[in-house]
Motif scaffolding. Structure first.
Motif, PDB file in Angstrom:
ATOM      1  N   LEU A 143       0.839  -1.202   0.000  1.00 28.86           N
ATOM      2  CA  LEU A 143       0.000   0.000   0.000  1.00 28.86           C
ATOM      3  C   LEU A 143       0.870   1.247   0.000  1.00 28.86           C
ATOM      4  O   LEU A 143       0.568   2.247  -0.657  1.00 28.86           O
ATOM      5  N   ARG A 144       1.970   1.144   0.733  1.00 30.23           N
ATOM      6  CA  ARG A 144       2.845   2.312   0.779  1.00 30.23           C
ATOM      7  C   ARG A 144       3.510   2.534  -0.581  1.00 30.23           C
ATOM      8  O   ARG A 144       3.621   3.645  -1.071  1.00 30.23           O
ATOM      9  N   ARG A 145       3.921   1.426  -1.176  1.00 32.96           N
ATOM     10  CA  ARG A 145       4.630   1.515  -2.447  1.00 32.96           C
ATOM     11  C   ARG A 145       3.699   1.890  -3.593  1.00 32.96           C
ATOM     12  O   ARG A 145       3.985   2.799  -4.358  1.00 32.96           O
ATOM     13  N   ALA A 146       2.565   1.191  -3.669  1.00 34.31           N
ATOM     14  CA  ALA A 146       1.717   1.378  -4.834  1.00 34.31           C
ATOM     15  C   ALA A 146       0.249   1.478  -4.467  1.00 34.31           C
ATOM     16  O   ALA A 146      -0.520   0.555  -4.697  1.00 34.31           O
ATOM     17  N   PRO A 147      -0.178   2.582  -3.855  1.00 36.82           N
ATOM     18  CA  PRO A 147      -1.598   2.733  -3.550  1.00 36.82           C
ATOM     19  C   PRO A 147      -2.391   2.842  -4.852  1.00 36.82           C
ATOM     20  O   PRO A 147      -1.925   3.481  -5.806  1.00 36.82           O
TER      21      PRO A 147
ATOM     22  N   LEU B 232      -4.064  10.595   0.610  1.00 32.23           N
ATOM     23  CA  LEU B 232      -3.697  10.489   2.021  1.00 32.23           C
ATOM     24  C   LEU B 232      -2.188  10.377   2.168  1.00 32.23           C
ATOM     25  O   LEU B 232      -1.570  11.038   2.997  1.00 32.23           O
ATOM     26  N   LEU B 233      -1.587   9.530   1.334  1.00 34.28           N
ATOM     27  CA  LEU B 233      -0.158   9.293   1.459  1.00 34.28           C
ATOM     28  C   LEU B 233       0.655  10.499   1.010  1.00 34.28           C
ATOM     29  O   LEU B 233       1.706  10.798   1.568  1.00 34.28           O
ATOM     30  N   SER B 234       0.153  11.206   0.011  1.00 35.03           N
ATOM     31  CA  SER B 234       0.915  12.349  -0.488  1.00 35.03           C
ATOM     32  C   SER B 234       0.905  13.505   0.511  1.00 35.03           C
ATOM     33  O   SER B 234       1.767  14.370   0.478  1.00 35.03           O
TER      34      SER B 234
ATOM     35  N   CYS C 129     -12.323   1.311  -7.070  1.00 37.04           N
ATOM     36  CA  CYS C 129     -12.189   2.470  -7.944  1.00 37.04           C
ATOM     37  C   CYS C 129     -12.317   1.998  -9.376  1.00 37.04           C
ATOM     38  O   CYS C 129     -11.701   1.008  -9.770  1.00 37.04           O
ATOM     39  N   HIS C 130     -13.136   2.704 -10.149  1.00 35.97           N
ATOM     40  CA  HIS C 130     -13.320   2.325 -11.548  1.00 35.97           C
ATOM     41  C   HIS C 130     -12.023   2.447 -12.326  1.00 35.97           C
ATOM     42  O   HIS C 130     -11.799   1.746 -13.309  1.00 35.97           O
ATOM     43  N   LEU C 131     -11.160   3.351 -11.923  1.00 37.02           N
ATOM     44  CA  LEU C 131      -9.981   3.672 -12.724  1.00 37.02           C
ATOM     45  C   LEU C 131      -8.761   2.845 -12.341  1.00 37.02           C
ATOM     46  O   LEU C 131      -7.754   2.866 -13.029  1.00 37.02           O
ATOM     47  N   ALA C 132      -8.862   2.141 -11.206  1.00 39.45           N
ATOM     48  CA  ALA C 132      -7.689   1.398 -10.757  1.00 39.45           C
ATOM     49  C   ALA C 132      -7.483   0.145 -11.593  1.00 39.45           C
ATOM     50  O   ALA C 132      -8.442  -0.518 -11.972  1.00 39.45           O
TER      51      ALA C 132
END
Lengths: 319, 326, 313
Positions: A241-245, A253-255, A315-318
């Protein structure tokens, strides 16, 4: 990977109001694996605490569980009778409340509050229970003498440790930690988290760790589930999750997490406010705050999809 | 201990306020109550006795401030003057004869009522909207709306006068010799049942409601929720966690209501011709016996302050937070 | 910037909400209205209360619905005349008591510091000094009459209101809009009357109602002791005369029963009005109410543990 100790399937929780039902947990499905630390992150009001209390069936009125199952050691928590629940509570699933100041009875000693729990579940004689209570306090780094102390005589950190000792009293299979360190300063927080980690490795219980602090969670948990407006946005191993949310919300959130340690309110820099659960937006609930939203997001609610093994996002875009 | 010292200081201050009020009231009133008072003694007291009485009340020609200190001095020595209605007995002696009865009646009634009312409040809050919760609070509030003395009259009329189950008044029968014999004590109890029952009936609803309302708030607290999460028995959750905490505001309320309940108890005494302060108070009012009235006011105030101090000790024992070292 | 309340109504509006939505409040207002009506127009339908209309101590009959007193007056006429006076004193004292309580309580809460210390001490002393004996020693020195009675009731009754209103003012004082007004340099008087008091309207109404119950009860008690004007016709003096004429010993229950019942019924009505109001303004109780209704509609009894209700549409 070993088997799940708790399997939540399509859990829905509503609050009854004058103007109808307000959905506080919307179709949440999630497993807690034996002996793991599962983090649940999300803004306040996103339903984390509601989920925890719903599992123990201690959500006060006006809450109602309106759907789903929660399988724990082969039984559905949502179909247990009152006596069955009472026997299971704390013996198999225990919880550390957000504020020990409010969660501990102010007029009886902390020792009594541990002892009566032990005795309620037939864990030995009163004398043995007292010895055990002292051991428990010492296990979390509190002097055994504090067994006769009242809540108001302890510091914030000590109270939270009492809460943890209490939670471990009956060696449950699952411990729910509801933001156990929010009221504490950074140093005490770090100590307590390390201690929980230690105890967890030693005793092997599973942990459901609720927090609004995603960054802290990523260091501490094995896997993390991100909540947004009563729904699951993303579930993944912490490292991944940290590497590739994958969900834009998680990414935002991470940014916002600064590289150096910041204040506890660092996540509040996401633009916009979480939606009101009274009248949630149609489609993806995150679309009003999402800079990548397309028409589809406004129309259809995205389902939680497994993108790679063990990593799902709604998410539709993920991809 | 600091908590008790602070309370003690407050009660001393309240006692001083009552004394001062007692001193200034007659002087603030229109007309000349002193003259009226002494007119009632004229012909019954010699000039010397009259002068002594004047000094007791500080009603001399001296400046007000020295009158005030003379008065305080006499009161501190227990000299409250001479009663008009019970001439020539000193006021303190007259009051002394009835004080035990008043404290017995009001004390028993208030403790019984508080205990039962509080327990009913717990039951009512725990089984919300149950049979008890639906009917009992409203019924008791209705009964509580009756004046004490009126309810006393009805109880006396029905159970004493018509049915003859209980004596019609007084603290014990004429044929009794006071003492610690079983027959005498049984007789005292028989005479006390109706007056106590009256005060209990009127006050029960108040205790019930106050406990019920705090219980409902406490039942929603985190520590009660945690107690349930711990898998404790409902009995333990209710008594040791919810009721134990809800009791604290009720005990505070208990202290504040004492004076009020005592007033009702005095009125009840009158209906039952119970030989306490209430009965004396009526005699004092009928005979315009100002020294007796003022004496009763002071003694009752001191009794209420003392009772409040006892309540503070109970609170200290119930709430560990007040026991702090600070 | 003001926070909106759940129901959308504030102040007096909340009271209408209570009367419309809560059975207890509606019941209370009906009782109170009936008594006010009797007080206003009742005396037109009965004779002079002091007239000697027949033999003393006659039981109720068609001629005298509630019988006659020990002097031979009509009990019903006395009851109705007494309703007018007793209610007038009750409501009047209720309002004045709250005004005095508000003056002291709001001043203490608003200014804080030494002012608060002194005023708090004052009302705490008045709270702990027993009211009835104090009332008696004051009343005994003054000429009897409604003014004396009213004054005595105010002196012994204001402290509780002051205590509650002080606490409420302290809470309001910390709110943003009050702080803003202070920063904007508005005068204290203006802040209190324009910003603080309006937020307490519904509480003040509740206090007037509660104080009226107190005033009616205490007034009847003092008059029963003979501290009122015994030649006036009020609920309290009616009971005083009933006791004096040995109503009990002669079994003349009709001389004291109706008055006591009236005191209780009007007090009960006022109390119900207040408790109905509490019910609808307590958000917890309101939510619990909706929750309970939701469960009952689905044939489920409320349980201790979070209920599981799965609708299969």
């Amino acid at each position: 990977m070993s088997k799940p100790v708790l399997s939540m399937r399509n859990i829905c929780v509503d609050y009854v109001t004058d103007r109808g039902l307000v959905r506080a947990i919307d179709s949440v499905s999630l497993d807690v694996i034996e002996g793991e630390i599962l983090g649940i992150a999300g803004e306040s009001g996103s339903g984390k605490t509601t989920l925890a209390k719903a599992l123990l069936r201690i959500l006060p009125p006006p809450a109602v569980i309106t759907g789903g199952e929660a399988y724990f050691e082969g039984r559905d928590l949502f179909s247990l009778s009152e006596p069955e629940l009472r026997a299971l509570r704390w013996k198999r699933i225990s919880m550390v409340f957000q504020s020990a100041m409010n969660a501990l009875n102010p007029v009886i000693t902390v020792g009594e509050q541990i002892i009566d729990t032990l005795l309620a579940h037939d864990a030995g004689t009163p004398g043995a229970a007292r010895t055990r209570a002292r051991d428990l306090l010492e296990m979390v780094g509190i002097h055994g003498e504090c067994i006769d102390a009242y809540t108001h005589q302890l510091s914030g950190g000590m109270r939270q440790r009492v809460g943890i000792a209490l939670a471990l009293a009956l060696e449950p299979a699952l411990v729910i930690l509801d933001e156990p360190t929010t009221a504490l300063d950074v140093i005490v927080e770090k100590e307590i988290l390390e201690q929980i980690g230690d105890l967890q490795r030693r005793l092997g219980f599973a942990v459901l760790f609720i927090t609004h602090d995603l960054a802290r969670m990523l260091q501490f948990a094995d896997r993390v589930a991100v909540f947004y407006a009563a729904r699951l946005a993303e579930v993944a191993p912490a490292e991944e999750l940290r590497r590739a949310p994958r969900h834009p919300y998680t990414q935002m959130l991470l940014s916002t997490v600064p590289s150096i340690r910041g204040g506890k309110d660092r996540q509040e820099s996401i633009p916009g406010a979480p939606p009101s659960l009274l009248d949630p937006p149609a489609g993806c609930r995150f679309h009003p705050r999402c800079d990548r939203a397309i028409d589809l997001c406004r129309e259809r609610t995205p389902e939680l999809r497994e993108l790679t093994p063990g990593h799902s996002a709604a998410c539709h875009l993920a991809e | 201990m600091r908590y008790i010292l602070r309370r003690l200081g407050f009660y001393l201050l309240a006692a001083w306020a009552a004394l001062t009020l007692n001193f200034f009231l007659p002087r603030l009133m229109p007309g000349d109550p002193a003259a009226a008072l002494f007119a009632r003694f004229r012909g019954r007291l010699g000039p010397e006795a009259m002068q002594a009485l004047r000094e007791t009340f500080g009603l001399t020609e001296a400046p007000l401030i020295s009158q005030y200190f003379t008065y305080l001095g006499h009161v501190l020595k227990g000299d409250f003057g001479i009663s008009v209605a019970y001439f020539p007995s000193p006021v303190l002696e007259v009051i002394g004869t009835g004080l035990v009865w008043t404290i017995f009646l009001a004390g028993t009634a208030v403790i019984v009522s508080f205990t039962i009312g509080t327990l009913l409040g717990v039951v009512s809050a725990w089984w919300r909207r149950g049979l008890i919760d639906t009917w009992l609070p409203s019924t008791l509030v209705f009964i509580g709306a009756f004046p004490y003395f009126w309810l006393a009259m009805v109880v006396l009329y029905v159970l004493g006068f018509t049915l003859g189950w209980f004596p019609l008044g007084h603290a014990y029968g004429d044929d009794m010799t006071p003492g610690f014999s079983a027959t005498f004590l049984a007789d005292v109890v028989r005479h006390a049942v109706l007056p106590i029952a009256t005060v209990v009936l009127v006050t029960l609803g108040g205790w019930l409601l106050s406990m019920r309302n705090t219980m409902i708030a406490v039942l929603g607290s985190d520590y009660v929720n945690l107690a349930r999460a711990k898998g404790l028995s409902p009995w333990r959750v209710v008594m040791r966690y919810a009721a134990r905490n809800a009791l604290l505001p009720s005990v505070t309320g208990f202290g504040m209501a004492l004076g009020f309940v005592l007033g009702g108890s005095l009125l009840t005494e009158i209906v039952f011709s119970y030989p306490g302060q209430g009965y004396l108070l009526v005699q004092a009012v009928r005979n315009q016996d100002y020294p007796l009235m003022q004496g009763i006011f002071l003694v009752i105030t001191l009794a209420v302050l003392g009772a409040n101090l006892l309540v503070d000790f109970v609170y200290l024992w119930l709430d560990p937070r007040t026991r702090g070292s600070a | 910037m003001k926070e909106s309340t759940g129901a959308g109504a504030t102040g007096i509006g909340l009271w209408w909400e209570a009367i419309r939505r809560d059975r207890k409040a509606a019941f209370g207002i009906v009782i109170v209205a009936a008594f006010v009506l009797v007080a206003l127009i009742g005396p037109l339908f009965v004779g002079e209360p002091d007239d000697l209309v027949g033999m003393p101590l006659q039981p109720p009959s068609l001629k005298h619905w509630l019988g006659t007193t020990g002097q031979g007056q009509d009990v019903l006429a006395q009851l109705i005349a007494g309703t007018r006076v007793s209610l007038a004193i009750g409501f009047g004292v209720g309002i004045v008591v709250v005004m005095v309580g508000a003056l002291v309580g709001v001043t203490a809460g608003y200014f804080g510091g030494r002012v608060d210390g002194l005023l708090s001490l004052l009302f705490n002393v008045f709270l702990v000094i027993p009211g009835l004996p104090l009332a008696i020693i004051i009343a005994a020195y003054l000429p009897t009459g409604p003014l004396t009675l009213g004054m005595v009731l105010v002196v012994t009754g204001w402290a509780w209101n002051a205590r509650v209103l002080r606490a409420q003012t302290l809470a309001q004082r910390r709110r943003d809009f009050v702080a803003a007004a202070v920063v904007a340099g508005e005068s204290s008087f203006r802040i209190v009357t324009r910003e603080i008091l309006p937020t307490m309207t519904s509480l003040l109404v509740a206090q007037v109602i509660g104080s009226t119950v107190y005033a009616i009860g205490a007034q009847v008690g003092l008059e029963f002791l003979g501290l009122g004007d015994v030649s006036a016709v009020t609920w309290g003096t009616n009971l005083y005369w009933a006791q004096n004429d040995a109503a009990l010993l002669t079994g003349a229950w009709w001389t004291f029963a109706p008055t006591g019942i009236c005191v209780a019924v009007v007090g009960f009505g006022l109390t119900m009005l207040n408790s109905g109001f509490d019910e609808i303004t307590n958000p917890r109780l309101q939510l619990e109410h909706a929750w309970r209704a939701y469960l009952l509609k689905r044939g489920r009894l409320p349980e201790r543990s979070t209920p599981v209700v799965v609708d299969h549409e």
